[in-house]
Design a protein around this motif. Structure first.
Motif, short mmCIF file in Angstrom:
data_model
loop_
_atom_site.label_atom_id
_atom_site.label_comp_id
_atom_site.label_asym_id
_atom_site.label_seq_id
_atom_site.Cartn_x
_atom_site.Cartn_y
_atom_site.Cartn_z
N GLY A 112 0.62 -1.37 0.12
CA GLY A 112 -0.04 -0.02 0.02
C GLY A 112 0.90 0.98 -0.10
O GLY A 112 0.52 2.04 -0.27
N SER A 113 2.10 1.68 -0.30
CA SER A 113 2.66 2.57 -0.15
C SER A 113 3.20 2.37 -1.18
O SER A 113 4.30 1.47 -2.39
N PRO A 133 -4.10 2.04 -2.19
CA PRO A 133 -5.34 1.46 -0.90
C PRO A 133 -5.07 1.54 0.18
O PRO A 133 -3.35 1.27 0.81
N LYS A 134 -5.53 1.75 1.30
CA LYS A 134 -5.14 1.29 2.35
C LYS A 134 -4.69 0.28 3.43
O LYS A 134 -3.90 0.06 4.02
#
Length: 350
Positions: A112-113, A133-134
């Motif tokens: 997600g990073s 996305p979280k």
């Protein structure tokens, strides 16, 4: 006199067998250590890597370095030039060639990073419409594994080539590893520059552009080989091979690109595929000793049965480590070594 001739005869046979049993490249691909672990890493090279006659180290640096050309891309606690000098010194003393790596094209995000490049320069994103996305999970409806930069963005190469030049100079390297593996986002239809273009030609164009930049200063390009294999015809699928047609790029890129051919679950005989296309190739192992040993013996057999034109294209083994340098060193310090992992596999082949 007769005994002397017999002794010389058997010595010649032994030396011939030894030569046939030796692979030129004995390599380790590993993440660069954190700043605080450099001294431990240097000691590890002295005590564990060098005694195993490793002669090549692909060091995944990425943004773990205090870049002067683009300090905005440097990780906060990245390696200093003094840290790099320590690593270079021990490798020179040990006869180990360092090949620094920065992932280019693909692998510009993880889970997600975003990676540093797209975090700082979001305009380089090939798929800006796909948000991170979280909570990441695979598979997902967007097909998001890792983001790519747009290879046709007019400003992206000025930035990444500054980094390439700086990191190769820092490590006094005559080769550079650009990654280029697992590129799923390429020629996205929504990209105003890449949309509608042939994916193989676009991939080949990026490889060639990087290669030409390096060649201008006498350096060689290394890449992973998975995007150059037809995943459908071989049955190797989307990870170890290409399902988005980039495989045709194998006929479009310069033959002096060094191919790192990775297969971790089976000893797929694709080294011969690359060699027959005119490339030097290293077979890459990971965490299964039984697979790695078969791969190593396969290369020896290929070399011993090859034509003079083909033999030297089979360079040898490059063992890959996909945990941190610190975790890998921890594995070596575990005296039990009961778990089959990257360290036990490394010990099995070297």
């Amino acid at each position: 006199m007769k005994n002397t001739y017999l002794l010389l005869f058997f010595l010649c046979i032994n030396f011939t067998l030894l030569a046939q049993d030796t692979l030129p490249l004995r390599g380790l691909a590993i993440a660069a250590p954190q700043h605080k672990s450099v001294d431990r890493f240097v000691k590890f090279i002295e005590e564990e890597v060098a005694p195993r006659k490793v002669n090549t180290m692909v060091l995944r640096v990425d943004y773990n370095f205090k870049y002067q050309s683009h300090p905005e891309l440097a990780e906060k606690d990245g390696l200093t030039q003094a840290d790099v000098d320590k690593i270079v010194e021990v490798c020179v003393k040990s006869g180990i060639k360092i090949i620094p790596q920065i992932n280019l094209l693909g692998h510009q995000s993880w889970a997600g990073s975003l990676g540093k490049l797209l975090e700082v320069y979001p305009e380089f994103d090939e798929t800006p419409q796909i948000e991170m996305p979280k909570e990441y999970e695979w598979p997902n409806k967007e097909g998001l594994y890792c983001k790519s930069y747009c290879p046709l963005h007019p400003k992206v190469h000025k930035v990444v080539f500054d980094l390439v030049d700086e990191i190769t100079a820092a490590f006094k390297a005559d080769a550079f590893h650009a990654g280029m593996d697992e590129v799923f986002y390429i020629a996205d239809p929504n990209c105003p520059r890449c949309g509608g273009r042939d994916k193989a030609e676009l991939y080949a164009g990026e490889v060639t552009k990087i290669r030409n930049h390096l060649a201008a200063s006498g350096k060689r390009l290394w890449i992973w080989g998975d995007r150059l294999i037809d995943g459908k015809t071989t049955g190797m699928g989307m990870w170890e091979a290409s399902m988005n047609n980039t495989y045709r790029a194998i006929n479009l890129i310069p033959k002096d690109v060094m191919i790192c051919d990775w297969h971790y679950e089976r000893a797929d005989p694709t080294a011969s595929y690359f060699a027959m296309h005119g490339f030097d190739v290293a077979t890459c192992s990971w965490r299964k000793p039984e697979v790695a040993k078969i791969q190593q013996q396969m290369l020896k057999d290929l070399r011993s049965n090859a034509t003079d034109e083909m033999k030297d294209r089979y360079r040898g083994m490059l063992h890959t480590v996909w945990t941190s340098a610190e975790n890998f060193m921890d594995m070596f310090e575990d005296n039990k070594n009961e778990e089959v992992n990257e360290a036990t596999t490394f010990k099995a082949i070297f």
